[in-house]
Design an enzyme around this catalytic site. Structure first.
Site, PDB file in Angstrom:
ATOM      1  N   TYR A 139      -0.479   5.879  -7.080  1.00  0.00           N
ATOM      2  CA  TYR A 139       0.845   5.318  -7.259  1.00  0.00           C
ATOM      3  C   TYR A 139       1.765   5.757  -6.016  1.00  0.00           C
ATOM      4  O   TYR A 139       2.296   4.812  -5.481  1.00  0.00           O
ATOM      5  CB  TYR A 139       1.515   5.871  -8.446  1.00  0.00           C
ATOM      6  CG  TYR A 139       3.078   5.324  -8.583  1.00  0.00           C
ATOM      7  CD1 TYR A 139       3.363   4.060  -8.530  1.00  0.00           C
ATOM      8  CD2 TYR A 139       4.075   6.400  -8.340  1.00  0.00           C
ATOM      9  CE1 TYR A 139       4.651   3.776  -8.561  1.00  0.00           C
ATOM     10  CE2 TYR A 139       5.364   6.109  -8.438  1.00  0.00           C
ATOM     11  CZ  TYR A 139       5.914   4.555  -8.602  1.00  0.00           C
ATOM     12  OH  TYR A 139       6.973   4.322  -8.467  1.00  0.00           O
ATOM     13  N   GLU A 319       7.193   3.374 -21.037  1.00  0.00           N
ATOM     14  CA  GLU A 319       8.052   2.484 -20.098  1.00  0.00           C
ATOM     15  C   GLU A 319       8.537   1.147 -20.699  1.00  0.00           C
ATOM     16  O   GLU A 319       7.744   0.564 -21.229  1.00  0.00           O
ATOM     17  CB  GLU A 319       7.522   2.384 -18.615  1.00  0.00           C
ATOM     18  CG  GLU A 319       8.212   1.998 -17.556  1.00  0.00           C
ATOM     19  CD  GLU A 319       7.853   1.837 -16.182  1.00  0.00           C
ATOM     20  OE1 GLU A 319       7.377   2.763 -15.669  1.00  0.00           O
ATOM     21  OE2 GLU A 319       7.684   0.776 -15.449  1.00  0.00           O
TER      22      GLU A 319
END
Ligand code: 3EB
Length: 331
Positions: A139, A319
């Site tokens: 990421y 999320e």
């Protein structure tokens, strides 16, 4: 007439409302692929369905007949008002340079086709919490390449960074979707409960993530992927119910009159106004708990799609994203 979206089953061809045209689709399924669907529009499929039977499609429609271009690793579609671009990057040993190149090409296309403003992005990052060949988290490696591309595109300013989602997949490599507009001027918005992602301190990586918390375009409010983060810190590690509640509290505040008024926007919304909701859940076993909190908070009538993927921090279990459609969207 604005761009709109709805969900359909992945088993059926998308059927646009009368007078509207499919711009492109994104399928949340079991494999990675960029294909042309029956009628001709591009489809990006991302592996992240909870189970194969749960696959669904997000259908983007527009008012004019679009043009479609499909290449091996990229596709775009546009109708003179809105532009959809998708791209695929296979698994890499290091992502920064190829991510930079892929996003620079996408932004160059946005400029070349003269769609002045990017207003929403999705970044689908396989093995998001894994390490690259040099030991950097995938990421963080991705975020660095994306930041370099945004810098090429718009310089050092953060004022034009759009709403986005950055999320894992069940596959490998990276894919993205971007939406741009020629007509309206998007307003990119922040959440006073959260540090702007582009100001996160360097404990989260060498470059801060390039996105806004929400973007307002044509009275539709696009809500970025949102997690259980206050300031810049994860809260409620290990407690998926409390993380889900905090995430929904973050979204509730983001779209509230108080938060919008502070940024010069005369509007205010509740969670019940949220549509096109996707909840990304790290552990499949946690889906029932996330569903229970969502149903408690949003009501049983609000559709939420649940997906099973890792989030960009090891301690984030959920999320959630969505949008508040302009009045009249459903008509
Ligand atoms: C966060 O608030 C959670 O890197 O594009 C949310 C939305 C997150 C977008 C991105 C990351 C991104 O930092 C993670």
């Amino acid at each position: 007439m604005s761009i709109r979206a709805h969900f359909t089953s992945a088993a059926q061809p998308p059927s646009p409302e009368p007078g509207r045209h499919v711009l492109a689709t994104v399928t949340y399924g079991a494999a990675t692929g960029l294909t042309r669907v029956e009628h001709g529009h591009p489809d990006l499929t991302i592996p992240m369905a909870v189970t194969n039977g749960d696959a669904f499609r997000e259908v983007w429609t527009v008012a004019e007949r679009p043009r479609w271009v499909l290449r091996e690793d990229s596709a775009y579609a546009h109708d003179g008002r809105h532009l959809f671009v998708a791209g695929l990057l296979p698994e890499q040993s290091v992502y920064t340079p190829p991510v930079r190149e892929m996003y620079e090409k996408a932004f160059a296309l946005v400029n070349h086709l003269d769609y002045g403003h990017v207003f929403r992005m999705w970044n689908f990052v396989g093995d998001i919490l894994g390490a690259n060949a040099e030991g950097m988290e995938v990421y963080r490696d991705f975020v660095q390449g994306r930041a370099q591309a945004f810098q090429t595109y718009m310089g050092d300013t953060t004022a034009q960074l759009p709403a986005a989602t950055g999320i894992g997949t069940q596959g490998r490599g990276i894919a993205f979707v971007l939406l741009a507009t020629r007509r309206g001027v998007p307003r990119h918005l922040e959440n006073s409960r959260q540090t702007s992602a582009y100001h996160y301190p360097d404990q989260y990586g060498p470059k801060s993530p390039s996105f806004a918390r929400a973007t307002l375009l044509d009275d539709t409010l696009y809500v970025s992927g949102t997690a259980s983060i206050l300031g810049h810190e994860t809260v409620h590690p290990g407690d998926v119910r409390r993380q889900t509640r905090e995430t929904l509290d973050n979204i509730a505040h983001l779209i509230s009159r108080e938060n919008l008024a502070a940024q010069g926007i005369d509007a205010g919304h509740d969670l019940k106004d949220l549509r096109m909701i996707k909840a990304y859940v790290r552990h499949e076993d946690d889906v029932p708990a996330v569903r229970a909190v969502c149903e408690e908070t949003l009501g049983l009538g609000t559709e939420v799609k649940y997906l099973n993927v890792a989030v960009c921090r090891d301690d984030l279990l959920v999320e959630i994203e969505g949008l508040v459609p302009a009045v009249g969207w459903d008509q």
